[in-house]
Design a protein around this motif. Structure first.
Motif, PDB file in Angstrom:
ATOM      1  N   GLN B  24       0.831  -1.202   0.000  1.00 51.19           N
ATOM      2  CA  GLN B  24       0.000   0.000   0.000  1.00 51.19           C
ATOM      3  C   GLN B  24       0.867   1.254   0.000  1.00 51.19           C
ATOM      4  O   GLN B  24       0.502   2.266  -0.574  1.00 51.19           O
ATOM      5  N   ARG B  25       2.037   1.172   0.699  1.00 54.75           N
ATOM      6  CA  ARG B  25       2.956   2.315   0.696  1.00 54.75           C
ATOM      7  C   ARG B  25       3.462   2.583  -0.705  1.00 54.75           C
ATOM      8  O   ARG B  25       3.570   3.724  -1.130  1.00 54.75           O
ATOM      9  N   LEU B  26       3.767   1.493  -1.414  1.00 55.38           N
ATOM     10  CA  LEU B  26       4.245   1.649  -2.791  1.00 55.38           C
ATOM     11  C   LEU B  26       3.165   2.314  -3.639  1.00 55.38           C
ATOM     12  O   LEU B  26       3.426   3.255  -4.390  1.00 55.38           O
ATOM     13  N   ARG B  27       1.926   1.835  -3.450  1.00 58.00           N
ATOM     14  CA  ARG B  27       0.814   2.435  -4.195  1.00 58.00           C
ATOM     15  C   ARG B  27       0.661   3.909  -3.816  1.00 58.00           C
ATOM     16  O   ARG B  27       0.440   4.760  -4.679  1.00 58.00           O
ATOM     17  N   ALA B  28       0.769   4.186  -2.510  1.00 54.24           N
ATOM     18  CA  ALA B  28       0.644   5.567  -2.055  1.00 54.24           C
ATOM     19  C   ALA B  28       1.767   6.414  -2.630  1.00 54.24           C
ATOM     20  O   ALA B  28       1.565   7.575  -2.995  1.00 54.24           O
ATOM     21  N   PHE B  29       2.979   5.819  -2.713  1.00 56.59           N
ATOM     22  CA  PHE B  29       4.121   6.555  -3.258  1.00 56.59           C
ATOM     23  C   PHE B  29       3.858   6.918  -4.717  1.00 56.59           C
ATOM     24  O   PHE B  29       4.044   8.073  -5.124  1.00 56.59           O
ATOM     25  N   ILE B  30       3.371   5.932  -5.487  1.00 52.87           N
ATOM     26  CA  ILE B  30       3.057   6.204  -6.892  1.00 52.87           C
ATOM     27  C   ILE B  30       1.985   7.289  -6.979  1.00 52.87           C
ATOM     28  O   ILE B  30       2.095   8.255  -7.738  1.00 52.87           O
ATOM     29  N   GLY B  31       0.971   7.122  -6.133  1.00 54.08           N
ATOM     30  CA  GLY B  31      -0.116   8.103  -6.121  1.00 54.08           C
ATOM     31  C   GLY B  31       0.376   9.491  -5.793  1.00 54.08           C
ATOM     32  O   GLY B  31       0.049  10.462  -6.478  1.00 54.08           O
ATOM     33  N   SER B  32       1.227   9.607  -4.746  1.00 49.18           N
ATOM     34  CA  SER B  32       1.666  10.945  -4.360  1.00 49.18           C
ATOM     35  C   SER B  32       2.650  11.512  -5.375  1.00 49.18           C
ATOM     36  O   SER B  32       2.712  12.731  -5.553  1.00 49.18           O
ATOM     37  N   ALA B  33       3.408  10.634  -6.060  1.00 43.54           N
ATOM     38  CA  ALA B  33       4.310  11.130  -7.105  1.00 43.54           C
ATOM     39  C   ALA B  33       3.494  11.774  -8.220  1.00 43.54           C
ATOM     40  O   ALA B  33       3.791  12.896  -8.658  1.00 43.54           O
ATOM     41  N   VAL B  34       2.410  11.074  -8.650  1.00 43.02           N
ATOM     42  CA  VAL B  34       1.554  11.620  -9.709  1.00 43.02           C
ATOM     43  C   VAL B  34       0.928  12.930  -9.244  1.00 43.02           C
ATOM     44  O   VAL B  34       0.947  13.952  -9.941  1.00 43.02           O
ATOM     45  N   LEU B  35       0.391  12.886  -8.025  1.00 45.24           N
ATOM     46  CA  LEU B  35      -0.257  14.075  -7.461  1.00 45.24           C
ATOM     47  C   LEU B  35       0.740  15.229  -7.376  1.00 45.24           C
ATOM     48  O   LEU B  35       0.434  16.375  -7.729  1.00 45.24           O
ATOM     49  N   GLY B  36       1.974  14.906  -6.913  1.00 45.01           N
ATOM     50  CA  GLY B  36       2.997  15.942  -6.748  1.00 45.01           C
ATOM     51  C   GLY B  36       3.362  16.574  -8.078  1.00 45.01           C
ATOM     52  O   GLY B  36       3.397  17.808  -8.187  1.00 45.01           O
ATOM     53  N   LEU B  37       3.582  15.741  -9.073  1.00 44.16           N
ATOM     54  CA  LEU B  37       3.947  16.274 -10.390  1.00 44.16           C
ATOM     55  C   LEU B  37       2.833  17.162 -10.937  1.00 44.16           C
ATOM     56  O   LEU B  37       3.081  18.283 -11.399  1.00 44.16           O
ATOM     57  N   ALA B  38       1.596  16.658 -10.858  1.00 40.63           N
ATOM     58  CA  ALA B  38       0.466  17.406 -11.413  1.00 40.63           C
ATOM     59  C   ALA B  38       0.301  18.737 -10.695  1.00 40.63           C
ATOM     60  O   ALA B  38       0.151  19.790 -11.324  1.00 40.63           O
ATOM     61  N   SER B  39       0.339  18.682  -9.349  1.00 41.65           N
ATOM     62  CA  SER B  39       0.104  19.921  -8.611  1.00 41.65           C
ATOM     63  C   SER B  39       1.274  20.884  -8.790  1.00 41.65           C
ATOM     64  O   SER B  39       1.101  22.096  -8.830  1.00 41.65           O
ATOM     65  N   PHE B  40       2.505  20.329  -8.941  1.00 36.39           N
ATOM     66  CA  PHE B  40       3.664  21.188  -9.179  1.00 36.39           C
ATOM     67  C   PHE B  40       3.507  21.917 -10.515  1.00 36.39           C
ATOM     68  O   PHE B  40       3.702  23.138 -10.603  1.00 36.39           O
ATOM     69  N   ALA B  41       3.076  21.152 -11.527  1.00 33.77           N
ATOM     70  CA  ALA B  41       2.871  21.766 -12.843  1.00 33.77           C
ATOM     71  C   ALA B  41       1.807  22.859 -12.759  1.00 33.77           C
ATOM     72  O   ALA B  41       1.982  23.963 -13.293  1.00 33.77           O
ATOM     73  N   GLY B  42       0.713  22.556 -12.039  1.00 34.14           N
ATOM     74  CA  GLY B  42      -0.353  23.537 -11.890  1.00 34.14           C
ATOM     75  C   GLY B  42       0.142  24.785 -11.189  1.00 34.14           C
ATOM     76  O   GLY B  42      -0.162  25.915 -11.584  1.00 34.14           O
ATOM     77  N   MET B  43       0.934  24.543 -10.129  1.00 34.64           N
ATOM     78  CA  MET B  43       1.452  25.671  -9.354  1.00 34.64           C
ATOM     79  C   MET B  43       2.342  26.548 -10.224  1.00 34.64           C
ATOM     80  O   MET B  43       2.231  27.780 -10.216  1.00 34.64           O
ATOM     81  N   VAL B  44       3.242  25.913 -11.005  1.00 38.65           N
ATOM     82  CA  VAL B  44       4.150  26.674 -11.868  1.00 38.65           C
ATOM     83  C   VAL B  44       3.357  27.463 -12.906  1.00 38.65           C
ATOM     84  O   VAL B  44       3.635  28.639 -13.157  1.00 38.65           O
ATOM     85  N   ALA B  45       2.302  26.800 -13.462  1.00 38.28           N
ATOM     86  CA  ALA B  45       1.476  27.486 -14.458  1.00 38.28           C
ATOM     87  C   ALA B  45       0.842  28.730 -13.854  1.00 38.28           C
ATOM     88  O   ALA B  45       0.818  29.805 -14.462  1.00 38.28           O
ATOM     89  N   LEU B  46       0.351  28.595 -12.632  1.00 36.87           N
ATOM     90  CA  LEU B  46      -0.269  29.725 -11.932  1.00 36.87           C
ATOM     91  C   LEU B  46       0.757  30.844 -11.724  1.00 36.87           C
ATOM     92  O   LEU B  46       0.476  32.037 -11.916  1.00 36.87           O
TER      93      LEU B  46
END
Lengths: 537, 170
Positions: B24-46
């Motif tokens: 589950q940690r591995l799944r959470a890690f993958i999930g948070s990596a995707v979330l982190g990248l997406a939100s980072f991109a959004g933040m930079v765009a803003l």
């Protein structure tokens, strides 16, 4: 013994009528739009079937190509209906109903009698003219009926019903619980006796119509039709002979808005119209109840129940008693006033599902029944359930405190918005809403109670609109104990009982606000009871 | 009975397989990596949209704080959920307990099991885990899933729950 039956030849007609119905709206449009020009313009519709079709139509009809294409769509439907009639065969083969159909893609379906949930027949006026019935066979799985057979000769249907129910009773399967054994033996002796459990005379049907306001729906449908066809203005002029023009309400509202009273005659017309509408609505509702449920008769035939009703469309429902998953009793304030209730049952599978966008009232075994007769009927429908012996236990004493908070939140937030918009002078209605919320919640929580004994589990709900839902323990699928953070703070828990008929939210057996010990004990007891009985569909 | 395997229907609460936490940690890690990248991109765009350097000085730390809070929560959640999940199999059926805030115990009697599936995804296969899916004729809980079981244990529970040859209508 092998014997084959086919469909009644009229099935071609009914299939065609069915596909015509699907075309009804386009066909109407077509009819109106083709009336537009007479004499015919004689203009060439261009390449397509239009030229050919127009040659066969009377003079003042003229079809465009797209309209002609629509007509031509009926040809495959006709061929399909004929092929279906030619290839369809029903056979009874040792405990199974075998339905064969198809010319290129042959399909042979085996439905064991033991799996058949219920067997319904619908007969509209047309069906009765031909002496046939549309038959629907339902099994446990899925929402769709296992087979829809349109149309069978009545004698064929009678034979099918007899064979299926005798086959079931003979025990195509081993009896599930010890309680089922004597029943199975009892009905194995033909002929099965028929015992009328409930018959609704006209008086009761009219009362039902009065209590249940179906009239408004009819009026809405009629008005919608008038509106669609653009006849509504003409209709009002005719009916009210000019007194009511569509602008009347608008004018009156404008005058009120300007601080003047509209003329007295206008008020009179409006009040009279409103009262008249109410009377008409109720009268229509009574008429509807009389026609739809005419000669309602619920009978016990061997181990099955059979309900028959309808003046024009005659409906026959046959369902084995062992297939009933839940029985629910309902009582509206009006019904309570005259000492009546209604009872419905749910079986597994397609029963009670909205079909073709409308709800079938088919599971209502007693649309209206005297409250004093209810326990006897319930005992007949679900032998395990003895209403009088149910020991109702109220929920936790502090349940009101739990229940009222979300309700206050629900009514409080909009109230605050209203106060914010209108100002403090709006406090009287807001206070009234809050008071009603508290009162309703209080009464509802007081009425909320559950009962569980060796055979059934039941839940009682509602204050104004009351309901009782009963499920035999043998029909319990899973039991779940739930504990939310709010439950935990108050040392409470809930118990949910899942059955094969829990689609409708109001029929779910979810018992909230129990003391934690009570919930745990009930959970353990119900799961043990469920585990010790065998589930028969 | 095979002496190397204890009976599966022992009527005792069992925790899920401990390997479920790293999975589950591995799944959470993958999930948070995707979330982190997406939100980072959004933040930079803003940030680019505002066209000011100063905005970045607020947005980047804000993103860092929010994201690390979410990632930390996702990292520690599997262990908490693991502590609140267990199952118990006995002769009558299976009982599944789960939920941290909204807790629930579901009991599926053996006589009500219509059929069962044991499924194993690619990640689960790496950890030797399997998911048991129990189907009943019910409506609200027509499918009861138990994730995070040892694959062989899941198979044995399935074999135990499979309806016997007792007179069953279905």
């Amino acid at each position: 013994m092998l014997s084959e039956h086919r469909l009644h030849p009229a099935s071609i007609l009914f299939a065609l009528a069915g596909s015509l119905k699907a075309f009804a709206l386009p066909a109407l449009l077509l009819f109106f739009s083709s009336l537009r020009s007479s004499p015919p313009t004689g203009a060439d519709p261009g390449w397509g079937p239009g030229r050919w079709v127009n040659r066969w139509l009377p003079g003042n009809f003229e079809l465009d190509n797209w309209q002609a294409w629509l007509l031509l769509l009926l040809i495959p439907a006709t061929i399909g209906a004929i092929v279906h009639f030619m290839t369809f065969r029903i056979r009874y083969e040792g405990g199974e109903l075998v339905i064969r159909s198809g010319l290129l893609f042959r399909n042979e379906r085996h439905v064991p009698y033991a799996r058949i949930q219920n067997l319904d027949a619908t007969r509209t006026v047309m069906h009765r003219l031909f002496g046939v019935a549309e038959v629907r066979i339902e099994t446990g799985g899925g929402s769709e009926p296992e087979a829809r057979i349109s149309v069978l000769h009545m004698t064929v249907f009678e034979e099918m019903r007899r064979r299926i129910f005798e086959g079931r009773a003979r025990g195509g399967l081993a009896p599930a619980t010890t309680a089922d054994v004597p029943q199975a033996l009892e009905v194995a002796e033909p002929p099965a006796e028929s015992q009328t459990l409930l018959h609704l005379p006209v008086r009761e049907l009219l009362l039902l119509g009065l209590l249940e306001n179906r009239g408004l729906l009819l009026i809405a449908a009629a008005y919608g039709a008038l509106w669609e066809t653009g006849l509504q203005g003409w209709f009002w002029e005719r009916v009210t002979s000019g007194l009511y023009a569509p602008g009347l309400l608008r004018d009156a509202a404008r005058q009120l808005g300007e601080g003047q009273l509209p003329p007295l005659w206008q008020i009179g017309v409006m009040a009279g119209g409103f009262a008249g509408l109410l009377v008409v609505v109720r009268a229509l509702s009574m008429l509807w109840a009389w026609a739809a449920l005419y000669d309602f008769r619920l009978a016990r035939v061997g181990d099955g129940l059979r309900a028959e009703y309808g003046l024009l469309t005659r409906v026959t429902i046959t369902l084995p008693r062992a297939r009933i998953q839940t029985v629910s009793l309902r009582e509206s304030p009006l019904q309570r006033l005259v000492g009546r209730m209604s009872m419905q049952v749910e079986t597994a599978g397609g029963a009670g599902r909205p079909e073709d966008g409308r709800k079938r009232p088919r599971e209502r075994l007693a649309p209206i029944i005297r409250t004093i007769d209810v326990p006897a009927l319930v005992r007949q429908v679900m032998p395990q359930a003895d209403l009088g012996a149910l020991d109702w236990t109220p929920v936790h004493p502090r349940a009101f405190g739990r229940a009222v908070k979300p309700m206050l939140l629900l009514s409080g937030v909009p109230s605050l918005v209203v106060l914010g918009l209108v100002g403090w002078q709006a406090w009287p209605p807001v206070a009234a809403v809050m008071a009603i919320t508290v009162l309703l919640t209080r009464q509802q929580v007081r009425r909320l109670a559950w009962a569980s004994n060796d055979d059934v589990v039941a839940l009682r709900r509602g204050w104004l609109w009351r309901s009782v839902t009963i499920t035999p323990v043998a029909k319990i699928q899973t039991v779940t104990a739930t504990e939310s953070p709010f439950d935990r703070r108050a040392a409470m828990a809930g118990v949910q009982v899942d059955t094969a008929s829990g689609r409708e939210l109001s029929q779910r057996l979810h018992i909230p606000y129990l003391a934690r010990d009570t919930a745990q004990a009930l959970f353990a007891r119900l799961s043990a009871q469920a585990a010790q009985t065998t589930f028969r569909w | 009975m095979d002496p190397t395997f204890p009976a599966i229907a022992d009527g005792v609460d069992h925790p899920l397989d401990p390997r479920y936490v790293p999975l589950q940690r591995l799944r959470a890690f993958i999930g948070s990596a995707v979330l982190g990248l997406a939100s980072f991109a959004g933040m930079v765009a803003l940030w680019v949209q505002t066209g000011r350097l100063l905005a970045g000085l607020v947005l980047v730390p804000l993103w860092l704080v929010l994201f690390s809070a979410v990632a930390w929560q996702m990292r520690r959640w599997p262990a908490i959920a693991y502590r609140h999940a267990s199952y118990r199999v006995d002769d009558l059926g299976i009982e599944i307990r789960r939920g941290v805030y909204f807790r629930e115990v579901t009991s599926v009697p053996r006589s009500r099991v219509q059929h069962t599936d044991v499924s194993q995804g690619p990640l689960e296969r790496r950890f030797g885990l399997g998911t048991l899916v129990i189907h009943t004729a019910g409506t609200a809980h027509s499918e009861v899933t138990v994730a995070g079981l040892d694959h062989t244990v899941a198979g044995r529970i399935r074999d135990h729950l499979l309806p016997g040859t007792k007179g069953d209508a279905v």
